[in-house]
Design a protein around this motif. Structure first.
Motif, PDB file in Angstrom:
ATOM      1  N   ILE A  38     -21.160  28.717  -0.292  1.00 27.44           N
ATOM      2  CA  ILE A  38     -19.425  28.723   0.004  1.00 27.44           C
ATOM      3  C   ILE A  38     -19.031  27.184  -0.292  1.00 27.44           C
ATOM      4  N   CYS A  39     -17.568  27.060   0.216  1.00 22.20           N
ATOM      5  CA  CYS A  39     -16.604  26.460  -0.466  1.00 22.20           C
ATOM      6  C   CYS A  39     -15.803  25.565   0.477  1.00 22.20           C
ATOM      7  N   HIS A  40     -15.431  24.922   1.667  1.00 24.00           N
ATOM      8  CA  HIS A  40     -14.479  24.742   2.354  1.00 24.00           C
ATOM      9  C   HIS A  40     -13.355  24.485   1.824  1.00 24.00           C
ATOM     10  N   ILE A  41     -12.280  24.293   0.974  1.00 19.60           N
ATOM     11  CA  ILE A  41     -11.147  23.457   0.662  1.00 19.60           C
ATOM     12  C   ILE A  41      -9.805  22.993   2.362  1.00 19.60           C
ATOM     13  N   ILE A  42      -9.943  22.183   2.431  1.00 21.30           N
ATOM     14  CA  ILE A  42      -8.748  21.887   3.495  1.00 21.30           C
ATOM     15  C   ILE A  42      -7.918  20.761   2.672  1.00 21.30           C
ATOM     16  N   LYS A  43      -6.416  21.238   2.399  1.00 19.28           N
ATOM     17  CA  LYS A  43      -5.646  20.850   2.037  1.00 19.28           C
ATOM     18  C   LYS A  43      -4.540  20.593   2.811  1.00 19.28           C
ATOM     19  N   PRO A  44      -3.296  19.551   2.600  1.00 15.89           N
ATOM     20  CA  PRO A  44      -2.026  18.908   2.997  1.00 15.89           C
ATOM     21  C   PRO A  44      -1.022  20.961   3.325  1.00 15.89           C
ATOM     22  N   LYS A  45      -0.616  21.104   4.154  1.00 18.76           N
ATOM     23  CA  LYS A  45       0.367  22.068   4.198  1.00 18.76           C
ATOM     24  C   LYS A  45       1.676  22.459   3.380  1.00 18.76           C
ATOM     25  N   ASN A  46       1.712  20.911   2.780  1.00 17.33           N
ATOM     26  CA  ASN A  46       2.812  20.923   1.986  1.00 17.33           C
ATOM     27  C   ASN A  46       2.058  21.278  -0.205  1.00 17.33           C
ATOM     28  N   GLY A  47       0.719  21.401   0.537  1.00 13.66           N
ATOM     29  CA  GLY A  47       0.147  21.395  -0.675  1.00 13.66           C
ATOM     30  C   GLY A  47      -0.139  20.095  -1.554  1.00 13.66           C
ATOM     31  N   LYS A  48       0.430  18.823  -1.272  1.00 16.94           N
ATOM     32  CA  LYS A  48       0.793  17.678  -1.991  1.00 16.94           C
ATOM     33  C   LYS A  48      -0.465  17.173  -1.872  1.00 16.94           C
ATOM     34  N   TYR A  49      -0.759  16.489  -2.724  1.00 19.75           N
ATOM     35  CA  TYR A  49      -2.779  15.186  -2.219  1.00 19.75           C
ATOM     36  C   TYR A  49      -3.104  14.886  -3.940  1.00 19.75           C
ATOM     37  N   ASN A  50      -2.927  13.399  -3.949  1.00 22.55           N
ATOM     38  CA  ASN A  50      -3.548  12.502  -5.133  1.00 22.55           C
ATOM     39  C   ASN A  50      -4.545  12.119  -5.469  1.00 22.55           C
ATOM     40  N   LYS A  51      -5.660  12.183  -4.026  1.00 25.31           N
ATOM     41  CA  LYS A  51      -7.444  12.524  -4.096  1.00 25.31           C
ATOM     42  C   LYS A  51      -8.065  13.598  -3.343  1.00 25.31           C
ATOM     43  N   THR A  52      -9.312  13.350  -3.596  1.00 26.15           N
ATOM     44  CA  THR A  52     -10.062  13.989  -3.291  1.00 26.15           C
ATOM     45  C   THR A  52     -11.153  14.162  -2.486  1.00 26.15           C
ATOM     46  N   MET A  53     -11.668  14.495  -1.532  1.00 25.16           N
ATOM     47  CA  MET A  53     -13.173  13.951  -0.952  1.00 25.16           C
ATOM     48  C   MET A  53     -13.926  15.357  -0.897  1.00 25.16           C
ATOM     49  N   ILE A  54     -15.015  15.088  -1.225  1.00 30.22           N
ATOM     50  CA  ILE A  54     -15.857  16.026  -0.608  1.00 30.22           C
ATOM     51  C   ILE A  54     -16.966  14.965   0.112  1.00 30.22           C
ATOM     52  N   ILE A  55     -17.476  16.721   1.161  1.00 32.84           N
ATOM     53  CA  ILE A  55     -17.867  15.657   2.463  1.00 32.84           C
ATOM     54  C   ILE A  55     -19.375  17.147   2.420  1.00 32.84           C
ATOM     55  N   PHE A  56     -20.711  16.107   1.641  1.00 31.73           N
ATOM     56  CA  PHE A  56     -21.360  16.627   2.113  1.00 31.73           C
ATOM     57  C   PHE A  56     -22.278  16.957   3.710  1.00 31.73           C
ATOM     58  N   ILE A  57     -22.221  17.513   4.582  1.00 29.01           N
ATOM     59  CA  ILE A  57     -22.822  17.860   5.743  1.00 29.01           C
ATOM     60  C   ILE A  57     -23.986  18.041   6.167  1.00 29.01           C
ATOM     61  N   GLY A  58     -24.688  17.477   7.073  1.00 26.82           N
ATOM     62  CA  GLY A  58     -25.635  17.345   7.637  1.00 26.82           C
ATOM     63  C   GLY A  58     -26.391  18.848   8.194  1.00 26.82           C
ATOM     64  N   LEU A  59     -28.167  18.582   7.855  1.00 29.52           N
ATOM     65  CA  LEU A  59     -29.007  19.856   8.755  1.00 29.52           C
ATOM     66  C   LEU A  59     -28.314  20.540   9.449  1.00 29.52           C
ATOM     67  N   GLY A  60     -27.831  20.956   9.418  1.00 30.26           N
ATOM     68  CA  GLY A  60     -27.674  22.854  10.891  1.00 30.26           C
ATOM     69  C   GLY A  60     -26.350  22.865  10.116  1.00 30.26           C
ATOM     70  N   GLY A  61     -25.342  21.975   9.561  1.00 34.32           N
ATOM     71  CA  GLY A  61     -23.915  22.169   9.273  1.00 34.32           C
ATOM     72  C   GLY A  61     -22.728  22.427   9.899  1.00 34.32           C
ATOM     73  N   ILE A  62     -23.135  22.190  11.556  1.00 39.94           N
ATOM     74  CA  ILE A  62     -22.030  21.376  11.946  1.00 39.94           C
ATOM     75  C   ILE A  62     -20.981  20.496  11.399  1.00 39.94           C
ATOM     76  N   LEU A  63     -19.497  20.760  11.823  1.00 39.86           N
ATOM     77  CA  LEU A  63     -17.906  20.713  11.082  1.00 39.86           C
ATOM     78  C   LEU A  63     -17.314  20.399  11.735  1.00 39.86           C
ATOM     79  N   ASN A  64     -17.518  20.210  13.761  1.00 42.78           N
ATOM     80  CA  ASN A  64     -16.724  19.500  15.256  1.00 42.78           C
ATOM     81  C   ASN A  64     -17.410  18.139  14.867  1.00 42.78           C
ATOM     82  N   PRO A  65     -17.601  17.345  13.835  1.00 42.46           N
ATOM     83  CA  PRO A  65     -18.089  15.902  13.856  1.00 42.46           C
ATOM     84  C   PRO A  65     -16.726  15.529  13.106  1.00 42.46           C
TER      85      PRO A  65
END
Length: 149
Positions: A38-65
Motif C-alpha cells: 500500500i501507499c499513503h498519498i497526502i495532498k493539500p486539501k485544495n488539490g494543488k501541488y507542484n512537487k512530489t516527495m516520497i518518504i521511505f519510512i524505517g523499520l517498524g513503520g511508525i508514522l508519528n515522527p
C-alpha cells in the motif's frame, strides 16, 4: 524475518491510524494498493501541488515522527507518497509474503500510473536501504530523476 509481538502491532496500528486521521483532518489522505503493498498519498486539501516527495519510512513503520515534516512539505506545495514495505511493518498492516524486488517494481509502476515524472526522496533508517534498492532497480531497469535528502 522479523517477528513483532501482537501487542506491539496493535499499539503501532493505533499510532499510525491516529497519525493518518490527524493528517486527514488537515489534508487529503488516501491509501492505495500498489499490488501486494500500500501507499499513503497526502495532498493539500485544495488539490494543488507542484512537487512530489516520497518518504521511505524505517523499520517498524511508525508514522508519528513525520508530523512536522508532513506539515512543512504540504505548506511548500508537495504531495507526499509513503510506500509501505510489508515485511518491515510492526503494525497490523504487515505482509511477509513479498520480496524487496517486487516492492521496487510495484512502486515504480505505481509512480508511472500516477504520471509522476520527478520526485524528491526522504529516507529514515531502514527506509534508506529500501531507497538504495529502489535506486538500483531504477538504474538497472529504468531511467528516472530522483533527488534524495
Amino acid at each position: 524475518m522479523l517477528w513483532f509481538p501482537y501487542i506491539f502491532r496493535y499499539f503501532f496500528s493505533l499510532f499510525n491510524n491516529t497519525a493518518l486521521n490527524n493528517w486527514n483532518n488537515k489534508y487529503s489522505v488516501k491509501t492505495e494498493s500498489t499490488g501486494k503493498y500500500i501507499c499513503h498519498i497526502i495532498k493539500p486539501k485544495n488539490g494543488k501541488y507542484n512537487k512530489t516527495m516520497i518518504i521511505f519510512i524505517g523499520l517498524g513503520g511508525i508514522l508519528n515522527p513525520f508530523d512536522k515534516i508532513i506539515d512543512l512539505l504540504i505548506k511548500n506545495n508537495y504531495q507526499i507518497l509513503i510506500p509501505i514495505y510489508g515485511p518491515s511493518q510492526a503494525s497490523l498492516d504487515y505482509n511477509i509474503d513479498c520480496h524487496e524486488a517486487e516492492f521496487h517494481e510495484e512502486l515504480y509502476l505505481f509512480i508511472c500510473k500516477l504520471n509522476i515524472l520527478d520526485v524528491e526522496v526522504i529516507c529514515w533508517s531502514l527506509g534508506g536501504i529500501l531507497y538504495k534498492g529502489f535506486e538500483n532497480y531504477l538504474d538497472n531497469c529504468h531511467h528516472y530523476n530522483f533527488d534524495i535528502f
